[in-house]
Design a protein around this motif. Structure first.
Motif, PDB file in Angstrom:
ATOM      1  N   LEU A 111      15.543  20.426 -11.134  1.00 23.34           N
ATOM      2  CA  LEU A 111      16.718  19.599 -11.371  1.00 23.34           C
ATOM      3  C   LEU A 111      16.274  18.144 -11.355  1.00 23.34           C
ATOM      4  O   LEU A 111      15.652  17.686 -10.387  1.00 23.34           O
ATOM      5  CB  LEU A 111      17.767  19.846 -10.290  1.00 23.34           C
ATOM      6  CG  LEU A 111      19.138  19.216 -10.508  1.00 23.34           C
ATOM      7  CD1 LEU A 111      19.895  19.950 -11.613  1.00 23.34           C
ATOM      8  CD2 LEU A 111      19.947  19.249  -9.208  1.00 23.34           C
ATOM      9  N   THR A 157      23.949  18.555 -17.596  1.00 22.41           N
ATOM     10  CA  THR A 157      25.135  19.027 -16.887  1.00 22.41           C
ATOM     11  C   THR A 157      26.278  18.017 -16.956  1.00 22.41           C
ATOM     12  O   THR A 157      26.068  16.819 -17.148  1.00 22.41           O
ATOM     13  CB  THR A 157      24.826  19.322 -15.406  1.00 22.41           C
ATOM     14  OG1 THR A 157      24.750  18.085 -14.677  1.00 22.41           O
ATOM     15  CG2 THR A 157      23.520  20.093 -15.257  1.00 22.41           C
ATOM     16  N   PRO A 181      15.091  24.779 -16.996  1.00 24.07           N
ATOM     17  CA  PRO A 181      15.001  26.178 -16.570  1.00 24.07           C
ATOM     18  C   PRO A 181      13.580  26.688 -16.379  1.00 24.07           C
ATOM     19  O   PRO A 181      13.299  27.387 -15.397  1.00 24.07           O
ATOM     20  CB  PRO A 181      15.716  26.934 -17.702  1.00 24.07           C
ATOM     21  CG  PRO A 181      16.679  25.945 -18.256  1.00 24.07           C
ATOM     22  CD  PRO A 181      15.962  24.631 -18.180  1.00 24.07           C
ATOM     23  N   TYR A 198      18.855  19.903 -15.999  1.00 27.90           N
ATOM     24  CA  TYR A 198      18.177  21.069 -15.438  1.00 27.90           C
ATOM     25  C   TYR A 198      17.132  21.583 -16.413  1.00 27.90           C
ATOM     26  O   TYR A 198      17.382  21.686 -17.610  1.00 27.90           O
ATOM     27  CB  TYR A 198      19.174  22.179 -15.121  1.00 27.90           C
ATOM     28  CG  TYR A 198      18.510  23.403 -14.530  1.00 27.90           C
ATOM     29  CD1 TYR A 198      17.779  23.312 -13.356  1.00 27.90           C
ATOM     30  CD2 TYR A 198      18.599  24.642 -15.158  1.00 27.90           C
ATOM     31  CE1 TYR A 198      17.143  24.423 -12.816  1.00 27.90           C
ATOM     32  CE2 TYR A 198      17.977  25.762 -14.632  1.00 27.90           C
ATOM     33  CZ  TYR A 198      17.249  25.645 -13.455  1.00 27.90           C
ATOM     34  OH  TYR A 198      16.616  26.748 -12.940  1.00 27.90           O
ATOM     35  N   ARG A 221      12.389  25.496 -13.201  1.00 28.21           N
ATOM     36  CA  ARG A 221      13.368  25.642 -12.106  1.00 28.21           C
ATOM     37  C   ARG A 221      13.564  24.293 -11.409  1.00 28.21           C
ATOM     38  O   ARG A 221      13.652  24.197 -10.190  1.00 28.21           O
ATOM     39  CB  ARG A 221      12.901  26.688 -11.084  1.00 28.21           C
ATOM     40  CG  ARG A 221      12.678  28.090 -11.631  1.00 28.21           C
ATOM     41  CD  ARG A 221      13.954  28.828 -11.942  1.00 28.21           C
ATOM     42  NE  ARG A 221      14.772  29.051 -10.782  1.00 28.21           N
ATOM     43  CZ  ARG A 221      14.666  30.129  -9.988  1.00 28.21           C
ATOM     44  NH1 ARG A 221      13.733  31.036 -10.228  1.00 28.21           N
ATOM     45  NH2 ARG A 221      15.488  30.295  -8.973  1.00 28.21           N
ATOM     46  N   VAL A 235      19.659  31.891 -18.220  1.00 29.10           N
ATOM     47  CA  VAL A 235      20.348  31.421 -17.025  1.00 29.10           C
ATOM     48  C   VAL A 235      21.838  31.460 -17.314  1.00 29.10           C
ATOM     49  O   VAL A 235      22.281  31.082 -18.396  1.00 29.10           O
ATOM     50  CB  VAL A 235      19.934  29.972 -16.647  1.00 29.10           C
ATOM     51  CG1 VAL A 235      20.626  29.550 -15.359  1.00 29.10           C
ATOM     52  CG2 VAL A 235      18.432  29.854 -16.487  1.00 29.10           C
ATOM     53  N   THR A 282      22.400  26.295 -10.451  1.00 31.49           N
ATOM     54  CA  THR A 282      21.240  26.531 -11.311  1.00 31.49           C
ATOM     55  C   THR A 282      20.181  27.427 -10.682  1.00 31.49           C
ATOM     56  O   THR A 282      19.367  28.016 -11.396  1.00 31.49           O
ATOM     57  CB  THR A 282      20.565  25.195 -11.681  1.00 31.49           C
ATOM     58  OG1 THR A 282      20.128  24.532 -10.479  1.00 31.49           O
ATOM     59  CG2 THR A 282      21.527  24.291 -12.455  1.00 31.49           C
ATOM     60  N   PHE A 295      25.482  30.009 -16.348  1.00 34.55           N
ATOM     61  CA  PHE A 295      26.114  28.900 -15.658  1.00 34.55           C
ATOM     62  C   PHE A 295      27.633  29.054 -15.694  1.00 34.55           C
ATOM     63  O   PHE A 295      28.176  29.718 -16.577  1.00 34.55           O
ATOM     64  CB  PHE A 295      25.734  27.579 -16.330  1.00 34.55           C
ATOM     65  CG  PHE A 295      24.264  27.283 -16.303  1.00 34.55           C
ATOM     66  CD1 PHE A 295      23.631  26.989 -15.110  1.00 34.55           C
ATOM     67  CD2 PHE A 295      23.513  27.297 -17.454  1.00 34.55           C
ATOM     68  CE1 PHE A 295      22.271  26.720 -15.071  1.00 34.55           C
ATOM     69  CE2 PHE A 295      22.156  27.033 -17.434  1.00 34.55           C
ATOM     70  CZ  PHE A 295      21.534  26.742 -16.235  1.00 34.55           C
ATOM     71  N   CYS A 327      24.759  21.425  -7.754  1.00 33.71           N
ATOM     72  CA  CYS A 327      23.920  21.682  -8.933  1.00 33.71           C
ATOM     73  C   CYS A 327      22.795  22.658  -8.605  1.00 33.71           C
ATOM     74  O   CYS A 327      22.457  23.532  -9.414  1.00 33.71           O
ATOM     75  CB  CYS A 327      23.333  20.378  -9.470  1.00 33.71           C
ATOM     76  SG  CYS A 327      24.479  19.371 -10.420  1.00 33.71           S
TER      77      CYS A 327
END
Length: 240
Positions: A37, A24, A32, A30, A35, A4, A76, A6, A72
């Motif tokens: 948050l 964050t 990954p 997050y 997927r 990912v 993401t 960022f 966010c």
């Protein structure tokens, strides 16, 4: 970790319970691979709650908090949002959202798989705004709940305490929201997330209440992102 990209300074990688996360700068976590948050302690409509008692604060905390979640999600590419309790400052807060904030929230819940985990401030949560509601959730072996359960031996993520790391930088005392992570040979990793809401205070990360909530543990650290790297501050070590 799932590859990912960022923005610079967005956050720092954090390994936890055999999974890779990104903590964050805006105090979200997050995940990954999922997927997803994760955000704790939004305390939406705290400003309007204070206004009812005569303490006037700018009534835009819900807008700011929801805008930060949207930022966010955009950064993401998250498809799921899981909150970790105290989403509203009180149960009636769901009815005090202004039309703008309500529209923002409904847009987010329509676009995402959104799950409210309830907390002590909103345990009856009368309105879901199109999202799901749960007392706790388990995802890939990690239990997600509002308050850490003392003695828990499974991997666990929670909120509730609003941890902050207090530091002295260039002779100036500062406090920064942080996560607190514990490790134990007898059980799973456990983490208390920082509060995400615009009007949330904080408790010292090394307070006895936070340390007690995460014991038994071999080690407890405060962690926060700084310039794309994870910085650790030891809070507790089990005596040899």
């Amino acid at each position: 970790m799932v590859p990912v990209s960022f923005p610079p300074g967005f956050g720092a990688p954090l390994g936890f319970a055999g999974e890779e996360f990104v903590l964050t700068k805006s105090h979200a976590l997050y995940w990954p691979r999922e997927r997803a948050l994760l955000v704790a302690d939004l305390h939406l409509e705290k400003g309007s709650w204070y206004a009812r008692t005569g303490q006037m604060l700018p009534p835009y905390d819900s807008r700011e908090t929801l805008e930060r979640i949207a930022d966010c999600v955009k950064a993401t590419g998250a498809r799921r949002v899981i909150t970790l309790g105290d989403n509203f400052h009180d149960d009636d807060g769901t009815h005090r959202l202004d039309d703008y904030a309500k529209g923002m929230l409904e847009s987010l819940t329509r676009a995402l798989d959104w799950v409210w985990i309830t907390g002590n401030h909103d345990e009856n949560l009368p309105r879901a705004f199109g999202a799901s509601i749960a007392e706790e959730l388990e995802v890939n072996g990690i239990v997600l709940r509002h308050a850490a359960r003392r003695g828990e031996t499974r991997a666990e993520m929670s909120g509730h305490f609003h941890p902050k790391m207090r530091l002295t930088v260039r002779e100036r005392r500062i406090a920064r929201p942080c996560a607190v992570v514990s490790r134990s040979a007898q059980g799973g990793d456990r983490m208390i997330l920082p509060a995400f809401g615009a009007y949330t205070g904080g408790m010292d990360a090394g307070s006895r209440e936070i340390l007690a909530a995460l014991k038994p543990a071999d080690a407890i650290d405060a962690v926060l992102p700084a310039k794309g790297k994870l910085v650790r501050f030891p809070l507790y070590r089990e005596a040899a």
